[in-house]
Design an enzyme around this catalytic site. Structure first.
Site, PDB file in Angstrom:
ATOM      1  N   GLY A 209      60.044  16.722  24.945  1.00  0.00           N
ATOM      2  CA  GLY A 209      58.835  16.572  24.133  1.00  0.00           C
ATOM      3  C   GLY A 209      58.672  15.137  23.683  1.00  0.00           C
ATOM      4  O   GLY A 209      59.308  14.235  24.223  1.00  0.00           O
ATOM      5  N   ASN A 210      57.828  14.913  22.710  1.00  0.00           N
ATOM      6  CA  ASN A 210      57.659  13.567  22.159  1.00  0.00           C
ATOM      7  C   ASN A 210      57.329  13.661  20.674  1.00  0.00           C
ATOM      8  O   ASN A 210      57.200  14.749  20.128  1.00  0.00           O
ATOM      9  CB  ASN A 210      56.588  12.788  22.931  1.00  0.00           C
ATOM     10  N   ARG A 211      57.199  12.498  20.043  1.00  0.00           N
ATOM     11  CA  ARG A 211      57.098  12.464  18.574  1.00  0.00           C
ATOM     12  C   ARG A 211      55.668  12.566  18.036  1.00  0.00           C
ATOM     13  O   ARG A 211      55.437  12.304  16.867  1.00  0.00           O
ATOM     14  CB  ARG A 211      57.695  11.153  18.050  1.00  0.00           C
TER      15      ARG A 211
END
Ligand code: CTP
Length: 399
Positions: A209-211
């Site tokens: 995923g990412n932030r």
């Protein structure tokens, strides 16, 4: 539009115009609004809490501790409100709000609310013109609050100039307008926004995923909704936004789910705003069971995800507007413009990772907007909420 049933929270600070607030409370109550009043300690020199509590039919809050030694919960007050109006707003409380100084019940409550906040500054003309005050008013507007400009006329000092609080009838009009469905260019326009990250599963418990926090997407959805648009938010996995939102929300996990959710509504959309940070790749295989450690290296093969923005760009119909986002680290404008052309978007919002306060997870952002006709505009660092309104104005030029 009447304010019947609306929860209006009035904040009164220590300026002479406070003597007009009981009249405003009367007007609001007559219209069927529920009114609560909070005031700073200094405001008591100009109007009494007793007067305000009698006309509002509710105890007035001045301090965090009530007279009977119980706690006055500022968060409860902040959540109760559908709208907050601070009138009059003194230079002193203005500075506190800019700084985030929560030493009065009033400032703590305003800092805790998520509803629209209006402020009506009132002071003497020289003080109103003071650069520090004007700068602070601009900053508050940048935080997403609406500043009702002071009027010109006779002031308490006997001088004439700009600094008067507008009359209660005018303030009432500003509050009414907040709840009016917009008649502007966005009325009934069907807007589809993607926001947040995507999670690409590796096994039942892990993902890539990412932030992305989805904050820009929420701010945009809110601004479009308030402007009268018919909003649908396609939202990746974020913690925020669990509360009921006043527009349609479709929750998805993966890029492919997001792709399907967008494409399924392609023909029912006038404007696409692709603010999501979509994972470009996903694991080629998702393990059915949790992957066990073996002590040796693990290779994960990734395969590309569908590019939602590009797919829309290459299949959109005449009249549909497509807005993309770009996060570049080098050769920023050139790369963003190439992205716009490659994906056949109409407008690209370029985020720069170089600027402090910009990018993922922050409440502020610094953007440059690029249009397909080659024009562009750089914006200063602002709150994501304030930038959402700038973006709406940028998109209006396509109607
Ligand atoms: N986007 C999308 N679907 C994808 C990837 C990106 O819709 N699979 C959208 C994003 O929502 C954003 C825009 O494309 O509006 C730009 O995304 P970005 O990651 O900056 O660009 P990439 O397409 O990944 O290009 P590059 O990796 O070359 O920078």
């Amino acid at each position: 539009m009447s304010l019947a049933g609306k929860h209006i929270l009035l904040g009164v600070t220590g300026g002479i115009a406070a003597y007009k607030i009981p009249l405003l409370v009367r007007l609001l109550v007559k219209e069927g609004a529920e009114v609560r009043v909070m005031m700073t300690p200094a405001a008591r020199d100009f109007v009494t809490p007793l007067t305000l509590s009698v006309v509002s039919k509710h105890p007035v809050a001045v301090d965090f501790i009530r007279n009977d030694h119980t706690w006055q919960n500022h968060v409860e007050w902040a959540r109760w409100a559908d709208a907050v109006l601070i009138a009059p707003l003194t230079a002193n409380t203005l500075a506190k709000l800019v700084q985030g100084q929560a030493d009065t019940f009033l400032t703590a409550t305003v800092m805790s609310t998520e509803c629209p906040v209006l402020v009506a500054p009132a002071m003497d003309a020289e003080m109103y013109a003071y650069p520090g005050v004007q700068k602070n008013l601009d900053t508050l507007a940048g935080y997403g609050m609406e500043v009702i400009p002071a009027e010109t006329g006779e002031l308490a000092s006997g001088l004439t100039g700009q600094g008067r609080m507008p009359e209660p009838e005018t303030l009432l009009e500003h509050l009414r307008r907040l709840f009016e469905p917009a008649e502007g260019p966005w009325k009934n326009k069907r807007v589809l926004i993607t926001a947040g990250p995507t999670h690409e599963p590796l096994d039942p418990v892990r993902f890539i995923g990412n932030r992305s926090s989805g904050k820009t997407g929420f701010a945009l959805a809110d601004a479009f909704h308030k402007a009268g648009a018919d909003v649908r938010l396609i939202l990746g996995p974020v913690c925020e936004g669990e509360q009921r939102l006043p527009y349609k929300v479709v929750r998805v996990q993966t890029a492919r789910e997001m792709f399907d959710a967008v494409m399924g509504r392609k023909d029912e959309t006038d404007i696409f705003v692709m603010a999501a940070a979509v994972a470009d790749f996903r694991p080629a295989q998702t393990a059915t069971n949790k992957i066990k450690k073996t002590g040796s290296r693990l290779h994960i093969e990734l395969e590309p995800n569908p590019d939602i923005l590009a797919s829309l760009g290459h299949s959109k119909s005449e009249g549909q507007i497509l807005v993309g986002f770009a996060l570049e680290t080098e050769n920023e404008k050139q790369n963003a413009l190439e992205k716009l052309q490659r994906k056949n978007a109409d407008m690209i919002v370029l985020n720069s990772l170089r600027d402090a306060g910009a990018g993922f997870g922050t409440d502020t952002n610094k953007i440059t907007v690029l249009h397909r006709d080659g024009t562009s505009r750089e914006y200063p660092l602002k709150s994501k909420k304030a930038l959402a309104y700038d973006l709406l104005r940028e998109m209006e030029k396509y109607f």
